[in-house]
Design an enzyme around this catalytic site. Structure first.
Site, PDB file in Angstrom:
ATOM      1  N   CYS A  58     135.457  43.102 -87.976  1.00 38.47           N
ATOM      2  CA  CYS A  58     134.149  43.580 -87.935  1.00 38.47           C
ATOM      3  C   CYS A  58     133.941  44.491 -89.002  1.00 38.47           C
ATOM      4  O   CYS A  58     134.439  45.767 -89.025  1.00 38.47           O
ATOM      5  CB  CYS A  58     133.462  43.867 -86.688  1.00 38.47           C
ATOM      6  SG  CYS A  58     131.843  44.327 -86.601  1.00 38.47           S
ATOM      7  N   CYS A  61     132.241  47.658 -87.036  1.00 35.40           N
ATOM      8  CA  CYS A  61     133.006  48.521 -86.029  1.00 35.40           C
ATOM      9  C   CYS A  61     134.477  48.180 -86.073  1.00 35.40           C
ATOM     10  O   CYS A  61     135.603  49.174 -85.754  1.00 35.40           O
ATOM     11  CB  CYS A  61     132.334  48.409 -84.604  1.00 35.40           C
ATOM     12  SG  CYS A  61     133.401  46.805 -84.037  1.00 35.40           S
ATOM     13  N   CYS A 107     130.075  40.142 -82.827  1.00 33.66           N
ATOM     14  CA  CYS A 107     131.102  41.016 -82.570  1.00 33.66           C
ATOM     15  C   CYS A 107     130.722  41.503 -80.808  1.00 33.66           C
ATOM     16  O   CYS A 107     129.612  41.870 -80.982  1.00 33.66           O
ATOM     17  CB  CYS A 107     131.316  42.085 -83.428  1.00 33.66           C
ATOM     18  SG  CYS A 107     132.322  43.457 -82.942  1.00 33.66           S
ATOM     19  N   CYS A 110     130.275  45.599 -80.888  1.00 35.32           N
ATOM     20  CA  CYS A 110     128.780  46.429 -81.584  1.00 35.32           C
ATOM     21  C   CYS A 110     128.001  45.328 -81.645  1.00 35.32           C
ATOM     22  O   CYS A 110     126.721  45.698 -81.970  1.00 35.32           O
ATOM     23  CB  CYS A 110     129.298  46.918 -82.947  1.00 35.32           C
ATOM     24  SG  CYS A 110     129.694  45.673 -84.200  1.00 35.32           S
ATOM     25  N   CYS A 130     132.057  29.673 -88.609  1.00 35.45           N
ATOM     26  CA  CYS A 130     131.483  29.658 -90.029  1.00 35.45           C
ATOM     27  C   CYS A 130     130.999  30.959 -90.142  1.00 35.45           C
ATOM     28  O   CYS A 130     129.907  31.565 -89.767  1.00 35.45           O
ATOM     29  CB  CYS A 130     130.524  28.721 -90.269  1.00 35.45           C
ATOM     30  SG  CYS A 130     129.914  28.488 -92.017  1.00 35.45           S
TER      31      CYS A 130
END
Length: 164
Positions: A58, A61, A107, A110, A130
């Site tokens: 991510c 984070c 995510c 976060c 995707c």
């Protein structure tokens, strides 16, 4: 109280102060995608052609979201994966924007927007995650995972690699 994923990562959401610090580090384009559920243009993302072995985390984070070995060429113009790094690291949310029904991926730590998942991927899962390149950051297999929250993510990644 922290929540630990099956692969050993702390999924506790960032505090308000941590979140402000992380968001301040984003470019306007990254903020549009990660925080406001935007989408980058197809075939323009910097990670679309990434072929090296490693982990995609991510951008906000740093939590590992996908492994390179699950990446495939979907022809859609965005990096595509058939499975997450750890099922607990990606949250699915029903998305009815733009007159469509889709499953948004976020995510799990976060809550940042990553992309969407579709049921038209290759075996063994049949899924196609995707994902926007702007939502991800790539760490080569011999590199160190960025750990902006100081959660020991790099050590957890090394432990997960040893267990795989």
């Amino acid at each position: 109280m922290s929540t630990i994923s099956p692969s050993g990562f702390d999924l506790t959401p960032p505090s308000e102060a941590e979140r402000k610090r992380l968001e301040a580090d984003l470019s306007p384009e990254e903020a549009d995608v990660l925080l406001r559920h935007g989408t980058e243009a197809p075939f323009c993302g910097g990670l679309l052609g990434q072929k090296d072995d490693g982990v995609y985390g991510c951008r906000l984070c740093g939590l590992p979201l996908f492994r390179h070995r699950t990446k495939f060429e979907s022809g859609t113009g965005w990096p595509s994966f058939w499975a997450p790094f750890d099922e607990a690291h990606v949250t699915a949310v029903r998305d009815t924007s733009y007159g469509m029904v889709r499953i948004e991926t976020r995510c799990a730590r976060c809550g940042s927007h990553q992309g969407h998942v579709f049921p038209d991927g290759p075996p063994p899962t049949g899924l196609r995650y995707c994902i926007n390149s702007l939502s991800l950051e790539f760490t080569p297999h011999d590199g160190h995972l960025r750990d902006p929250l100081g959660r020991g993510d790099d050590a957890a990644l090394k432990a997960a690699a040893g267990a795989a």
